[in-house]
Design a protein around this motif. Structure first.
Motif, short mmCIF file in Angstrom:
data_model
loop_
_atom_site.label_atom_id
_atom_site.label_comp_id
_atom_site.label_asym_id
_atom_site.label_seq_id
_atom_site.Cartn_x
_atom_site.Cartn_y
_atom_site.Cartn_z
N VAL A 139 9.13 2.21 0.15
CA VAL A 139 8.04 1.28 -0.16
C VAL A 139 6.71 1.83 0.35
CG1 VAL A 139 7.07 -0.99 0.35
CG2 VAL A 139 9.49 -0.78 -0.26
N ARG A 140 6.73 2.37 1.56
CA ARG A 140 5.50 2.92 2.14
C ARG A 140 4.98 4.09 1.29
NH1 ARG A 140 4.91 3.17 8.69
NH2 ARG A 140 4.72 0.91 9.00
N PHE A 141 5.88 4.92 0.83
CA PHE A 141 5.46 6.05 0.01
C PHE A 141 4.84 5.55 -1.30
CE2 PHE A 141 6.13 9.07 -3.42
CZ PHE A 141 5.59 10.23 -2.88
N SER A 142 5.48 4.59 -1.95
CA SER A 142 4.97 4.05 -3.21
C SER A 142 3.60 3.42 -3.02
CB SER A 142 5.94 3.03 -3.79
OG SER A 142 7.18 3.64 -4.11
N GLU A 143 3.42 2.68 -1.94
CA GLU A 143 2.12 2.06 -1.66
C GLU A 143 1.05 3.12 -1.44
OE1 GLU A 143 3.00 -0.38 1.69
OE2 GLU A 143 3.65 -2.10 0.49
N MET A 144 1.42 4.17 -0.73
CA MET A 144 0.48 5.26 -0.50
C MET A 144 0.08 5.90 -1.82
SD MET A 144 1.05 8.65 1.91
CE MET A 144 -0.22 9.91 2.06
N GLY A 145 1.05 6.09 -2.72
CA GLY A 145 0.77 6.68 -4.02
C GLY A 145 -0.18 5.83 -4.85
N ILE A 146 0.03 4.53 -4.84
CA ILE A 146 -0.85 3.61 -5.59
C ILE A 146 -2.27 3.67 -5.04
CG2 ILE A 146 -1.32 1.17 -6.06
CD1 ILE A 146 1.77 0.78 -6.08
N ASN A 147 -2.39 3.71 -3.72
CA ASN A 147 -3.71 3.77 -3.10
C ASN A 147 -4.43 5.08 -3.42
OD1 ASN A 147 -3.32 1.26 -1.94
ND2 ASN A 147 -2.57 2.08 0.00
N VAL A 148 -3.69 6.18 -3.43
CA VAL A 148 -4.28 7.48 -3.74
C VAL A 148 -4.73 7.52 -5.20
CG1 VAL A 148 -3.76 9.93 -4.06
CG2 VAL A 148 -3.12 8.78 -1.93
N ASN A 149 -3.94 6.94 -6.09
CA ASN A 149 -4.30 6.89 -7.50
C ASN A 149 -5.62 6.14 -7.68
OD1 ASN A 149 -4.17 7.22 -10.26
ND2 ASN A 149 -2.13 6.36 -10.47
N GLU A 150 -5.78 5.07 -6.94
CA GLU A 150 -7.02 4.30 -7.00
C GLU A 150 -8.20 5.11 -6.44
OE1 GLU A 150 -8.86 -0.03 -5.55
OE2 GLU A 150 -6.79 0.51 -5.10
N GLN A 151 -7.91 5.90 -5.42
CA GLN A 151 -8.95 6.76 -4.83
C GLN A 151 -9.47 7.76 -5.87
OE1 GLN A 151 -10.43 5.68 -1.98
NE2 GLN A 151 -9.86 7.39 -0.65
N ILE A 152 -8.55 8.33 -6.65
CA ILE A 152 -8.96 9.29 -7.69
C ILE A 152 -9.90 8.61 -8.69
CG2 ILE A 152 -8.19 10.74 -9.60
CD1 ILE A 152 -5.51 11.01 -8.09
N TYR A 153 -9.49 7.42 -9.12
CA TYR A 153 -10.29 6.68 -10.09
C TYR A 153 -11.67 6.37 -9.53
CZ TYR A 153 -12.02 2.83 -12.93
OH TYR A 153 -12.82 2.04 -13.71
N ASN A 154 -11.71 5.85 -8.31
CA ASN A 154 -12.99 5.47 -7.72
C ASN A 154 -13.89 6.69 -7.51
OD1 ASN A 154 -12.29 2.77 -7.63
ND2 ASN A 154 -11.51 2.87 -5.53
N ALA A 155 -13.30 7.80 -7.08
CA ALA A 155 -14.10 9.00 -6.81
C ALA A 155 -14.72 9.56 -8.08
CB ALA A 155 -13.23 10.06 -6.14
N THR A 156 -13.92 9.67 -9.14
CA THR A 156 -14.45 10.25 -10.38
C THR A 156 -15.41 9.29 -11.08
OG1 THR A 156 -12.41 9.52 -11.48
CG2 THR A 156 -12.53 11.82 -10.80
N THR A 157 -15.11 7.98 -11.01
CA THR A 157 -16.02 7.00 -11.60
C THR A 157 -17.37 7.03 -10.89
OG1 THR A 157 -14.19 5.55 -12.25
CG2 THR A 157 -16.37 4.56 -12.15
#
Length: 237
Positions: free
Chosen positions: A14-32
């Motif tokens: 669960v911790r790994f999956s949550e980390m992955g979701i957060n990182v995916n959002e980081q990519i979106y926010n950074a490029t946007t």
């Protein structure tokens, strides 16, 4: 004792999956933020990276405690090692998102190339699609799905080369976009590296599932295909 181990391992997943979701959002926010020249959001990405680092450290601590206290069998040990390795790749992806955010903060209102920024957005969408896919494969322990996700890295590599060429052409036509071009080149290189880390995660999913160490990067595993990418003869995407 076995039930305790299984419960703790589920928490690790669960911790790994949550980390992955957060990182995916980081990519979106950074490029946007980069495309919209939004320094406020870019600074938030940099600040939030501390959360990603903390998530990795906590996950590593939990995993090592699980190994030390529960004495897992070989199969369980393989799963835990895969989580540790894959989380390291997630952390590196987060670092690359920060790199993109920092480029946004360094911008000084120089001339831009909208066509290139549109292509960068498309490349980002493919990267986020890959990361979402590999996280699904992880949650389902689906080695085949992980392999399919890894194949899309060839598209990311091709996008990188195509955008790089557009940047070079734009610079030739208008030297005033030199500073913007430098940022574009750095950002697409970071996105290309993120694709490689996603492939690494896919490889760890295969190892966790089947115990096989494989090379899923299509360019690395097939030299002929790599030459086609570089020459631009791979065909339509």
């Amino acid at each position: 004792m076995r039930k305790l181990f299984v419960d703790e391992l589920k928490r690790l997943h669960v911790r790994f999956s949550e980390m992955g979701i957060n990182v995916n959002e980081q990519i979106y926010n950074a490029t946007t933020a980069f495309i919209n020249h939004d320094k406020v959001v870019a600074k938030e990405v940099i600040t939030n990276d501390n959360n990603t680092d903390s998530e990795e450290m906590n996950l590593e601590k939990q995993a090592l405690e699980l190994i030390a206290l529960q004495q897992p069998v070989a199969t369980d040990f393989r799963v835990i090692i895969s989580i540790l390795k894959a989380s390291s790749d997630l952390e590196r992806i987060g670092d690359h998102a920060v790199g993109i955010a920092r480029e946004t903060i360094l911008e000084k209102g120089e001339e831009r190339v909208p066509e290139v920024e549109k292509e960068i957005a498309l490349m980002t969408n493919k990267i986020r699609e890959m990361l979402g896919g590999v996280l699904d494969a992880y949650s389902e322990t689906d080695a085949d799905k992980a392999g399919e996700v890894a194949k899309d890295d060839i598209i990311v590599d091709q996008l990188y080369l195509e955008i790089r060429e557009k940047i070079i052409q734009a610079l030739k036509q208008n030297p005033k976009v030199a500073k913007a071009s430098s940022s574009y080149l750095l950002v697409i290189k970071l996105l290309e590296r993120i694709g490689d880390h996603i492939v690494n995660i896919a490889e760890w999913i295969v190892y966790s599932s089947d115990g096989k160490i494989v090379e899923l990067n299509p360019g690395k595993s097939d030299p002929k295909l790599l030459r086609e990418i570089v020459s631009g003869t791979i065909g339509e995407r």
